[in-house]
Each structure stands twice: as C-alpha cells, then as structure tokens.
Design an enzyme around this catalytic site. Structure first.
Site, PDB file in Angstrom:
ATOM      1  N   LEU A 175      88.730  33.691  11.903  1.00 18.43           N
ATOM      2  CA  LEU A 175      88.202  32.312  12.221  1.00 18.43           C
ATOM      3  C   LEU A 175      87.858  32.717  13.701  1.00 18.43           C
ATOM      4  CD1 LEU A 175      86.831  29.712  11.476  1.00 18.43           C
ATOM      5  CD2 LEU A 175      89.267  28.678  12.144  1.00 18.43           C
ATOM      6  N   ASP A 176      86.746  32.420  14.227  1.00 18.17           N
ATOM      7  CA  ASP A 176      86.391  32.387  15.674  1.00 18.17           C
ATOM      8  C   ASP A 176      86.001  31.118  16.015  1.00 18.17           C
ATOM      9  OD1 ASP A 176      85.408  32.790  18.217  1.00 18.17           O
ATOM     10  OD2 ASP A 176      83.988  34.465  17.920  1.00 18.17           O
ATOM     11  N   GLY A 180      80.256  30.961  20.444  1.00 19.17           N
ATOM     12  CA  GLY A 180      79.219  31.101  21.409  1.00 19.17           C
ATOM     13  C   GLY A 180      77.754  31.814  20.638  1.00 19.17           C
ATOM     14  N   TRP A 181      77.412  32.756  21.121  1.00 16.22           N
ATOM     15  CA  TRP A 181      76.097  33.625  20.558  1.00 16.22           C
ATOM     16  C   TRP A 181      76.616  34.698  19.755  1.00 16.22           C
ATOM     17  CZ3 TRP A 181      76.079  31.659  25.532  1.00 16.22           C
ATOM     18  CH2 TRP A 181      75.121  30.571  25.856  1.00 16.22           C
ATOM     19  N   GLN A 205      72.931  28.160  19.959  1.00 17.36           N
ATOM     20  CA  GLN A 205      73.992  29.328  19.845  1.00 17.36           C
ATOM     21  C   GLN A 205      74.209  29.604  18.199  1.00 17.36           C
ATOM     22  OE1 GLN A 205      77.860  28.114  21.384  1.00 17.36           O
ATOM     23  NE2 GLN A 205      77.141  28.903  23.319  1.00 17.36           N
ATOM     24  N   CYS A 362      82.860  28.558  41.388  1.00 25.20           N
ATOM     25  CA  CYS A 362      84.022  29.134  40.279  1.00 25.20           C
ATOM     26  C   CYS A 362      84.309  30.430  40.860  1.00 25.20           C
ATOM     27  CB  CYS A 362      83.215  29.153  38.955  1.00 25.20           C
ATOM     28  SG  CYS A 362      82.952  27.527  38.272  1.00 25.20           S
TER      29      CYS A 362
END
Length: 406
Positions: A175-176, A180-181, A205, A362
C-alpha cells in the site's frame, strides 16, 4: 527607524539594502557572507520589519523588493546566521497557548479539508510539475549517496533505497499512502514484482497515475484510488508513505499510525518518509504553510514517537537524511527558472515569485536551518526485518536474509 537598531540585527555577514526611490543604500554588518537587495522605498523596509515571517515573502511576491546577483539564497543564509534563538520560548505562556491552539485548528485535517488542501497545491497546473520534476514526477526528497548525481539518478536511488527497506518478495501486497503521480508504485511493481495499491486525494495525480500504469502494461499489478487513507481497507505485507505525512497534522497522528497498524499483515513492514525537524516542536505559523501547503506541519521526532509507540508498531530503523532535500530543491529551482517565462505568461508574475520564494526558502531551511528528512522503518514485530543494516547496501542477498528464525 533607528539605524543603530537595524545594525544590531546583523552581527555576522553584511546586508546592503538599496532604496530605489531615494537612492539611499543602507549597509548592515560587514564581512562575508554578503547579500544585496533592492526595495522600492523605505515603506517596504518598515513593512518587512514589522512582521518579517510573513511580510518578507508577501512583499517579494508583490514585487516590492528583489535580490541583486545570486538570487534569494544569500539573504536566507544571512537570516539563519543571525536569527535569534529562543524567540518562541521568550513569549508569555498565554501567547504560546494561543499560538498552539491556532496551529492545531489549522491542522485539523478532516476528510473534506484534507482533500481541499491537497488539491490547492497538487492540482495547480497539470504541466507545472512535469516541467521541473524528473520524468517519473517524484515530488519528494531525492537521495544523493554519491556526489555529482543527476536528479533522475538520485530519485531512482531513493526508490531503490525504499524498496530495500520494505524487504519485498515477489507477490507481496503493498500500500502506497500518498502515491503522487505513481512513480514509486511503478518502480516497486517493475523491480520487485509486487502488487501495489496507491492512494491520492489529487485529481491530477490520480488521472496521471492511471495513465502511466496503462502505458506500462501494469494494470494487473498496480491500481490507484482517489481515496483518503482513513477510508481505505485491506491487508498488506508492506506499507509505504513518502512525502504525505507532512499533510496529516498532529491531531491525526494517532489515527494515521493506528490505520497503518490495522492494515499491516503479520511480519509486515512499513516505511514512513517525511520531512522533520532536528530540533524541538515549533507551533508558529509559516509563510509556506499559509501560501503553499495549507494545513501542513513539519513534525519533530518527539511528536512522531508517541503515536507510533501507542499504535503497537515496532520502530526497527531510523535514518536521517541531511541536506539531500537541499540538493533536490536546488535542482527543482534551476529547472523552474529555465521555464519561468512560460509560466509567467500563463499563471502570472506573482505566482512565479511565490514559487521561487518557496523553493529557495526551503533549500535554505535544509541547508542552514533545522529541517531534515526522517525515514522511519517500522514492522509488525521485531523480527520482521534483518538484524543488521548491511542488506540496504549489498546488491544481491539470499532470500533467507529477509527473515529471522528462532
């Protein structure tokens, strides 16, 4: 505005402020490092000094000041060299309590707010992320174990490092959370021959992930869901979450870890990859959380440990990445600058200024500030992963290395 008070702000290095309207130049401090900026008039300086945490970025986006020469980084370096310590701790208890309550209200990311926050950033422009990320669209810290690596190579190194920490076998279910993409899910399916379910709250996404899976003929092994992790059910041999925990918010930390523990199979493994603080928790708001990542919060390790422990998961390994994200952000900023004119035409100059301020601020936080990346490996039991860490750095290991017998 007293010049002697301004001079006291810069004890290390030199800041030159050129006031465009009057032609005056104010020099603060001396020596290196040195930063040079231009402000439209003295009123901009007054505005920034009244509320530097927000007005510095807001005034930059408004076009009221700009750097000379090497971009924003020299100014940010000066800031971190001269930032006073303990400013939050010097507040009264009432002010600290109000600040903390305000932050916790912002971080109460229920299902609707979480979806709205994600879409506010990740659904900005379908082409934007394709133009400054790597071809696999990894929008998280890359891994630079060797000098001179390209962004593409470093992102693949990150995926491989994560795959090894998950100790995957062919046929495992993965499971992720925050997929994201789809770059990591596709990497795991192609290199480890596992089945992957990915969760995202971003419409863009989701569409792009599904397209990529079909294009690579992985539909039998990878599928994506437009779904909140709190609504998902299943049983998985491994669970991974990369760059998503920053959006969870502290009130939901117990919910997150309990959800992960509840979906993990016997002898299961977990890898949580998140930005973190090397220092103590900070309750203050930030320009980036207000303008770029609404509802986001960067945790200190102490804030992660408690909910993790109470979930019943076993912390089996903790790795701290220092400055890897600074290198990643530098590459992203360079690529964004190469196509900046295109996005100025489409999204406007204020957007481009917001984006470059975000990327360089950042980078500075990961270079001179206290931001790092935590990779927390967890397991269902303390014998679910190898006893020594050398399996992460060897190319070929026998299957028996991934289990421990009594």
């Amino acid at each position: 505005m007293r010049l002697d008070w301004l001079q006291s702000l810069i004890q290390r290095g030199c800041l030159r402020i050129h006031l465009q309207q009057s032609g005056q130049t104010i020099r603060l401090g001396e020596g290196q490092p040195e930063a040079n900026i231009t402000m439209r008039n003295r009123g901009v300086l007054t505005r920034v000094l009244r509320n530097p945490d927000f007005a510095l970025g807001d005034a930059y986006v408004d076009g009221d000041w700009w750097p000379e020469g090497q971009g924003l980084l020299p100014l940010f370096q000066l800031y971190f060299l001269n930032a006073p310590g303990g400013s939050v701790g010097s507040e009264g208890p009432g002010t600290r309590l109000l600040r903390r309550l305000h932050r916790l209200m912002i971080e109460r990311n229920g299902r609707r707010r979480a979806r709205r926050n994600v879409q506010a950033h990740y659904d900005l422009d379908a082409d934007l992320f394709r133009r400054f990320l790597d071809p696999e669209l990894h929008y998280s810290c890359a891994y630079f174990p060797r000098p001179g690596m390209t962004l593409e190579a470093a992102q693949q190194a990150k995926c491989e490092h994560i795959a090894r920490k998950l100790c995957l076998r062919p046929g495992d279910r993965v499971l992720d959370i925050g997929s994201g993409w789809g770059g990591l899910a596709c990497h795991l399916a192609e290199t480890r021959h596992v089945h992957v379910d990915g969760l995202t709250l971003s419409d863009d996404q989701y569409r792009e992930s599904c397209r990529r899976v079909a294009e690579r003929d992985l539909t039998q092994r990878v599928q994506f869901f437009l779904r909140d992790y709190r609504e998902h059910r299943g049983c998985y041999d491994a669970i991974v979450s990369v760059g998503m925990f920053e959006h969870v918010g502290r009130p939901q930390y117990p919910v997150f870890f309990d959800a992960v523990a509840g979906m993990l199979a016997d002898s299961g493994r977990v890898l949580l990859h998140t930005i973190g603080r090397s220092g103590p928790p900070v309750d203050s708001d930030s320009w980036i959380s207000r303008h770029v990542f609404p509802g986001g919060y960067i945790p200190a390790l102490s804030e992660v440990a408690g909910p993790l422990e109470r979930s019943g998961l076993v912390l089996s390994d903790l790795e701290v990445w220092r400055r890897h994200y600074a290198l990643t952000l530098r590459a992203w900023h360079q690529r964004f600058q190469a196509v900046r004119d295109e996005f100025r035409e489409r999204l406007g100059e204020p957007f481009c200024r917001t984006w470059e301020f975000y990327l360089q601020a950042c980078e500075a936080l990961f270079t001179w500030g206290e931001l790092v990346v935590f990779q927390c490996q967890m397991a269902d039991a303390n014998d679910s992963v190898p006893l020594a860490r050398d399996y992460l750095y060897q190319s070929d290991l026998p299957e028996s290395r991934f289990s421990v017998s009594a």
